[in-house]
Design an enzyme around this catalytic site. Structure first.
Site, PDB file in Angstrom:
ATOM      1  N   ARG A   1       1.213   2.068  -5.866  1.00  0.00           N
ATOM      2  CA  ARG A   1       1.474   1.020  -4.880  1.00  0.00           C
ATOM      3  C   ARG A   1       0.234   0.199  -4.538  1.00  0.00           C
ATOM      4  O   ARG A   1       0.319  -0.803  -3.835  1.00  0.00           O
ATOM      5  CB  ARG A   1       2.021   1.646  -3.594  1.00  0.00           C
ATOM      6  CG  ARG A   1       3.294   2.423  -3.785  1.00  0.00           C
ATOM      7  CD  ARG A   1       3.726   3.028  -2.481  1.00  0.00           C
ATOM      8  NE  ARG A   1       4.163   2.007  -1.558  1.00  0.00           N
ATOM      9  CZ  ARG A   1       5.390   1.526  -1.504  1.00  0.00           C
ATOM     10  NH1 ARG A   1       6.311   1.994  -2.314  1.00  0.00           N
ATOM     11  NH2 ARG A   1       5.713   0.598  -0.648  1.00  0.00           N
TER      12      ARG A   1
ATOM     13  N   GLU B   1      -1.015  -9.572 -18.254  1.00  0.00           N
ATOM     14  CA  GLU B   1      -1.172  -8.513 -17.261  1.00  0.00           C
ATOM     15  C   GLU B   1      -2.093  -7.386 -17.743  1.00  0.00           C
ATOM     16  O   GLU B   1      -2.922  -6.883 -16.983  1.00  0.00           O
ATOM     17  CB  GLU B   1       0.244  -7.987 -16.982  1.00  0.00           C
ATOM     18  CG  GLU B   1       0.365  -6.853 -16.042  1.00  0.00           C
ATOM     19  CD  GLU B   1       1.840  -6.475 -15.808  1.00  0.00           C
ATOM     20  OE1 GLU B   1       2.686  -6.691 -16.692  1.00  0.00           O
ATOM     21  OE2 GLU B   1       2.129  -5.949 -14.720  1.00  0.00           O
TER      22      GLU B   1
ATOM     23  N   GLU C   1       8.576 -12.045 -21.795  1.00  0.00           N
ATOM     24  CA  GLU C   1       8.176 -10.684 -21.433  1.00  0.00           C
ATOM     25  C   GLU C   1       6.889 -10.277 -22.180  1.00  0.00           C
ATOM     26  O   GLU C   1       5.965  -9.723 -21.588  1.00  0.00           O
ATOM     27  CB  GLU C   1       9.339  -9.717 -21.736  1.00  0.00           C
ATOM     28  CG  GLU C   1       9.026  -8.251 -21.643  1.00  0.00           C
ATOM     29  CD  GLU C   1       8.441  -7.824 -20.300  1.00  0.00           C
ATOM     30  OE1 GLU C   1       8.578  -8.548 -19.308  1.00  0.00           O
ATOM     31  OE2 GLU C   1       7.798  -6.757 -20.270  1.00  0.00           O
TER      32      GLU C   1
ATOM     33  N   HIS D   1       8.003 -30.574 -26.503  1.00  0.00           N
ATOM     34  CA  HIS D   1       8.060 -31.459 -25.331  1.00  0.00           C
ATOM     35  C   HIS D   1       6.785 -31.382 -24.495  1.00  0.00           C
ATOM     36  O   HIS D   1       6.786 -31.722 -23.326  1.00  0.00           O
ATOM     37  CB  HIS D   1       9.297 -31.136 -24.483  1.00  0.00           C
ATOM     38  CG  HIS D   1      10.573 -31.386 -25.210  1.00  0.00           C
ATOM     39  ND1 HIS D   1      11.062 -32.647 -25.456  1.00  0.00           N
ATOM     40  CD2 HIS D   1      11.438 -30.528 -25.813  1.00  0.00           C
ATOM     41  CE1 HIS D   1      12.191 -32.565 -26.145  1.00  0.00           C
ATOM     42  NE2 HIS D   1      12.431 -31.279 -26.384  1.00  0.00           N
TER      43      HIS D   1
ATOM     44  N   CYS E   1       0.859  -1.177   0.000  1.00  0.00           N
ATOM     45  CA  CYS E   1       0.000   0.000   0.000  1.00  0.00           C
ATOM     46  C   CYS E   1       0.895   1.226   0.000  1.00  0.00           C
ATOM     47  O   CYS E   1       2.102   1.118   0.136  1.00  0.00           O
ATOM     48  CB  CYS E   1      -0.857   0.030   1.264  1.00  0.00           C
ATOM     49  SG  CYS E   1      -1.723  -1.509   1.580  1.00  0.00           S
TER      50      CYS E   1
ATOM     51  N   LYS F   1       2.040  -1.653  -8.746  1.00  0.00           N
ATOM     52  CA  LYS F   1       3.321  -1.426  -9.410  1.00  0.00           C
ATOM     53  C   LYS F   1       4.476  -2.041  -8.624  1.00  0.00           C
ATOM     54  O   LYS F   1       5.386  -2.612  -9.190  1.00  0.00           O
ATOM     55  CB  LYS F   1       3.522   0.084  -9.550  1.00  0.00           C
ATOM     56  CG  LYS F   1       4.804   0.486 -10.230  1.00  0.00           C
ATOM     57  CD  LYS F   1       4.629   0.493 -11.724  1.00  0.00           C
ATOM     58  CE  LYS F   1       5.900   0.770 -12.475  1.00  0.00           C
ATOM     59  NZ  LYS F   1       5.903   0.091 -13.769  1.00  0.00           N
TER      60      LYS F   1
ATOM     61  N   ASN G   1       1.421  -0.165   5.956  1.00  0.00           N
ATOM     62  CA  ASN G   1       1.766  -0.910   4.750  1.00  0.00           C
ATOM     63  C   ASN G   1       2.548  -2.133   5.196  1.00  0.00           C
ATOM     64  O   ASN G   1       3.548  -1.995   5.910  1.00  0.00           O
ATOM     65  CB  ASN G   1       2.627  -0.034   3.825  1.00  0.00           C
ATOM     66  CG  ASN G   1       3.261  -0.839   2.698  1.00  0.00           C
ATOM     67  OD1 ASN G   1       2.659  -1.779   2.197  1.00  0.00           O
ATOM     68  ND2 ASN G   1       4.461  -0.464   2.304  1.00  0.00           N
ATOM     69  N   GLY G   2       2.089  -3.326   4.784  1.00  0.00           N
ATOM     70  CA  GLY G   2       2.811  -4.542   5.162  1.00  0.00           C
ATOM     71  C   GLY G   2       1.849  -5.615   5.613  1.00  0.00           C
ATOM     72  O   GLY G   2       0.632  -5.525   5.378  1.00  0.00           O
TER      73      GLY G   2
ATOM     74  N   TRP H   1      -3.794  -1.904  -1.315  1.00  0.00           N
ATOM     75  CA  TRP H   1      -3.796  -3.101  -2.158  1.00  0.00           C
ATOM     76  C   TRP H   1      -4.022  -4.233  -1.163  1.00  0.00           C
ATOM     77  O   TRP H   1      -3.152  -4.553  -0.365  1.00  0.00           O
ATOM     78  CB  TRP H   1      -2.458  -3.235  -2.859  1.00  0.00           C
ATOM     79  CG  TRP H   1      -2.368  -4.358  -3.830  1.00  0.00           C
ATOM     80  CD1 TRP H   1      -2.836  -4.389  -5.122  1.00  0.00           C
ATOM     81  CD2 TRP H   1      -1.733  -5.628  -3.623  1.00  0.00           C
ATOM     82  NE1 TRP H   1      -2.529  -5.581  -5.707  1.00  0.00           N
ATOM     83  CE2 TRP H   1      -1.858  -6.361  -4.822  1.00  0.00           C
ATOM     84  CE3 TRP H   1      -1.067  -6.211  -2.546  1.00  0.00           C
ATOM     85  CZ2 TRP H   1      -1.352  -7.651  -4.964  1.00  0.00           C
ATOM     86  CZ3 TRP H   1      -0.568  -7.492  -2.691  1.00  0.00           C
ATOM     87  CH2 TRP H   1      -0.706  -8.194  -3.895  1.00  0.00           C
TER      88      TRP H   1
ATOM     89  N   LYS I   1       3.067  -9.407 -20.555  1.00  0.00           N
ATOM     90  CA  LYS I   1       2.271  -8.200 -20.801  1.00  0.00           C
ATOM     91  C   LYS I   1       0.898  -8.557 -21.356  1.00  0.00           C
ATOM     92  O   LYS I   1      -0.098  -7.897 -21.062  1.00  0.00           O
ATOM     93  CB  LYS I   1       2.993  -7.259 -21.784  1.00  0.00           C
ATOM     94  CG  LYS I   1       4.197  -6.578 -21.209  1.00  0.00           C
ATOM     95  CD  LYS I   1       3.835  -5.668 -20.056  1.00  0.00           C
ATOM     96  CE  LYS I   1       5.031  -5.035 -19.409  1.00  0.00           C
ATOM     97  NZ  LYS I   1       6.013  -5.922 -18.772  1.00  0.00           N
TER      98      LYS I   1
HETATM   99  O1  M6R Z   1      10.003  -3.189  -9.268  1.00  0.00           O
HETATM  100  P1  M6R Z   1      10.443  -4.518  -9.766  1.00  0.00           P
HETATM  101  O2  M6R Z   1      11.207  -4.432 -11.037  1.00  0.00           O
HETATM  102  O3  M6R Z   1      11.182  -5.309  -8.728  1.00  0.00           O
HETATM  103  O4  M6R Z   1       9.099  -5.310 -10.075  1.00  0.00           O
HETATM  104  C1  M6R Z   1       9.102  -6.660 -10.399  1.00  0.00           C
HETATM  105  C2  M6R Z   1       7.752  -7.117 -10.895  1.00  0.00           C
HETATM  106  O5  M6R Z   1       6.796  -6.994  -9.886  1.00  0.00           O
HETATM  107  C3  M6R Z   1       7.300  -6.311 -12.111  1.00  0.00           C
HETATM  108  O6  M6R Z   1       8.244  -6.362 -13.133  1.00  0.00           O
HETATM  109  C4  M6R Z   1       5.956  -6.816 -12.655  1.00  0.00           C
HETATM  110  O7  M6R Z   1       6.118  -8.102 -13.164  1.00  0.00           O
HETATM  111  C5  M6R Z   1       5.433  -5.820 -13.689  1.00  0.00           C
HETATM  112  N1  M6R Z   1       4.104  -5.460 -13.361  1.00  0.00           N
HETATM  113  C6  M6R Z   1       5.504  -6.323 -15.087  1.00  0.00           C
HETATM  114  O8  M6R Z   1       4.995  -5.438 -16.021  1.00  0.00           O
END
Ligand code: M6R
Length: 578
Positions: A29, A467, A460, A483, A2, A573, A98-99, A72, A464
């Site tokens: 966050r 996500e 990657e 496989h 958070c 994020k 937060n935590g 969050w 995306k």
């Molecule tokens: O801040 P970080 O690079 O450590 O974050 C790692 C992942 O949480 C982050 O890359 C996440 O997978 C993204 N939302 C991908 O777009």
């Protein structure tokens, strides 16, 4: 995971104009609910983004001392009552957290035995009632020190007592910092919350607490008073706005030529000494481990690929499984790759491996972040603030940092052409990507295949698609398909192949196999029917070009399907919990 803010000032300030403004800078966050409270006992909280809460706040509402929270959810569903701030039954103590308190059930049972009633399903309500009970006989500072002893878990907490101007703040594992202004102090989860007001910052370390008044602050740890001086932070002054773009994600993809140029310049000037030191550290290490999550893990795979090709023993390991899949000693060099520098899975590994005494290099976008501060050396990727939850420009810049290290170690890579090539890729392909996105928008599954450098890129791009576009996507090694996964390939299923001259043979053979099973094959490469790549891209330039097309594809699919692109469901994020 958070965002928390607390402000205390000599003169009354606008709740909307100051407290909520600072909170909005932390919205990345978490964004499932938000709330605030003032020292007068005025509070409100609501499910949804900060905008929902903000629209209900009277613009004339002022206070001298307040706290705010963007959530969050981890413990307790996304409901108004579970949103922060939380308070004791008499509403005399207001708190944001937060935590995660791991032993909250045990603490809660003890408090219930002593007559405390709980109205929420959160672990945070345990903290407020715990402090409330202790403060019947102790000072706030003693109550916090006692909490340090009794609580297990991670926490950054700010609280006040109704009617007072003092904010109390303490932390373990979750980030917390203090911004110092004239006649005003701002506590926050990260420095961006007060970047518009001050450059003077004090960072909290674990098991530290602070008593903060408008003109003063005093830190303590478990042994007593601390004399902590502020550090001066250099800000990126550029305001963070969407400008002509519909979403931050698109803006952040489009600003990559500038972000890349900025990093390349700094790697050759202000950061060049660190690049040299780090390359020496690589040469002196027995093994090199990249530690990361999500998109940063994909960048790490490329780091491991580059160093392996140069003859170093290098591996990329996902942080949450690090201890199970790696060998570490004092001759190991660990690259902690994290754009936010606050990912708890990464931080907790760094803490756990400390006793082996490995050398640690951070690759971060946020200077002064926890990962940066835990490292022996670092590279700042200088992508500028990334607002969209999906990492785009930070991925590209992390790759550029890796390419520069590989170059210094002897790889024949030139970074010079990268910014111009990125520009060309975007301008030549934006419309083409939109066209393909229309075609793919209703698909349930997409497969993305790569080999050599394009294998991490395939993963990657698939991440995306999941996500942002909410499409089930698998990014995998072309050679591994046969496989097992090929069983899922049926007529009409889209398969995207990432082809560069260096992997053409293997890629084409895999794509022929899926085509034979009826897949619709699309390629990102020089002979692609869908996209136009600049001529003669080397492997490294290709990796960036293919990523940008993949990121744009997930963006336009999500846009066609009216999805909340910058803030996808269930995500945040920066993942600051384990
Ligand atoms: O801040 P970080 O690079 O450590 O974050 C790692 C992942 O949480 C982050 O890359 C996440 O997978 C993204 N939302 C991908 O777009």
């Amino acid at each position: 995971m958070c965002g928390i803010v607390g402000i205390t000032a000599e003169k009354p300030f606008s709740v909307k104009g100051e407290l909520i403004l600072a909170l909005k800078k932390l919205e990345y966050r978490g964004y499932d609910s938000a709330g605030f409270a003032t020292t007068e006992g005025v509070y409100d909280k609501e499910v949804g983004s900060i905008d929902v809460l903000e629209s209900r706040i009277n613009p004339k509402l002022k206070t001298t001392t307040g706290i705010a929270h963007t959530r969050w959810a981890t413990h307790g569903g996304v409901t108004r009552v579970n949103a922060h701030p939380h308070f004791d039954s008499e509403k005399g103590l207001f708190i944001v957290h937060n935590g995660i308190i791991e032993n909250y059930a045990q603490l809660k049972a003890q408090l219930e035995e002593r007559g405390y009633k709980f109205i929420t399903k959160t672990d945070t309500e345990v903290i407020v009632n715990y402090l409330h009970e202790k403060m019947k006989t102790m000072s706030p500072r003693q109550a916090i020190l006692s909490f340090f002893k009794d609580a297990k878990g991670t926490y950054a907490v700010v609280f006040f007592r109704k009617g007072e101007k003092t904010l109390y703040a303490f932390k373990k594992d979750s980030p917390l910092c203090l911004g110092i202004c004239d006649g005003e102090m701002i506590l926050a989860s990260d420095i961006y919350a007060f970047s518009h007001k001050t450059t003077r910052t004090v960072f909290f370390e674990d098991y530290e607490l602070a008593e903060v008044t408008p003109n003063n602050y005093q830190f303590y740890n478990r042994s007593g008073k601390l004399d902590k001086k502020p550090v001066e932070i250099e800000w990126e002054r550029e305001p963070v706005m969407k400008r002509r773009f519909k979403h931050f994600m698109l803006k952040e993809i489009y600003e990559q030529p500038v972000a890349a140029q900025r990093l390349i310049r700094s790697l050759r000037t202000t950061q060049s000494h660190r690049v040299k030191q780090i390359s020496k550290m690589i040469k002196g290490a027995k093994r090199i481990l990249f530690l990361a999550c999500g998109t940063s893990y994909h960048a790490s795979l490329i780091g491991a690929y580059l160093l392996s090709r140069l003859g170093y023993e290098a591996h990329a390991v996902i942080a949450s499984e690090f201890e199970n899949f790696s060998v570490i000693d004092n001759k190991t060099l660990v690259f902690a790759v994290s754009q936010s520098g606050e990912t708890m899975d990464v931080i907790s590994v760094l803490k756990d491996i400390k006793h082996y005494k490995p050398k640690i290099v951070a690759i971060v976008n946020y200077p002064y972040s926890t990962v940066h501060r835990m490292a022996d050396n670092y590279i700042e990727i200088m992508a500028g603030q990334e607002i969209c939850v999906a990492a785009t420009k930070t991925f590209t810049n992390t790759l550029i940092a890796m390419y520069e290290l590989a170059r210094v170690l002897g790889n024949h890579i030139s970074l010079d052409r990268i910014p111009a090539k990125i520009k060309e890729v975007i301008s030549k392909n934006d419309l083409r990507v939109r066209k393909l996105a229309k075609k793919l928008s209703n698909n349930k599954d997409i497969f993305v295949l790569g080999h050599r450098i394009s294998y991490p890129i395939a993963r990657e791009v698939a991440l995306k698609l999941k996500e942002i576009s909410y499409i089930h996507a698998e990014g995998m090694m072309a050679g591994e398909l046969k496989h097992g996964t090929i069983a899922l390939v049926e007529p009409g299923v889209p398969v995207i192949g990432l082809i560069h001259e260096t992997n053409r043979e293997r890629m084409e053979s895999a794509l022929q196999e899926v085509e034979a099973h009826g897949a619709d094959v699309y390629t990102i490469g020089n002979s692609s029917k869908q996209f136009e790549l600049p001529k003669r891209l080397n492997e490294e330039e290709y990796s960036i070009a293919a990523t940008i097309i993949g990121h744009l594809l997930s963006y336009y699919i999500a846009r066609n399907n009216n999805l909340p692109i910058d803030k996808p469901r269930n995500l945040a994020k920066s993942v600051t919990v384990k």
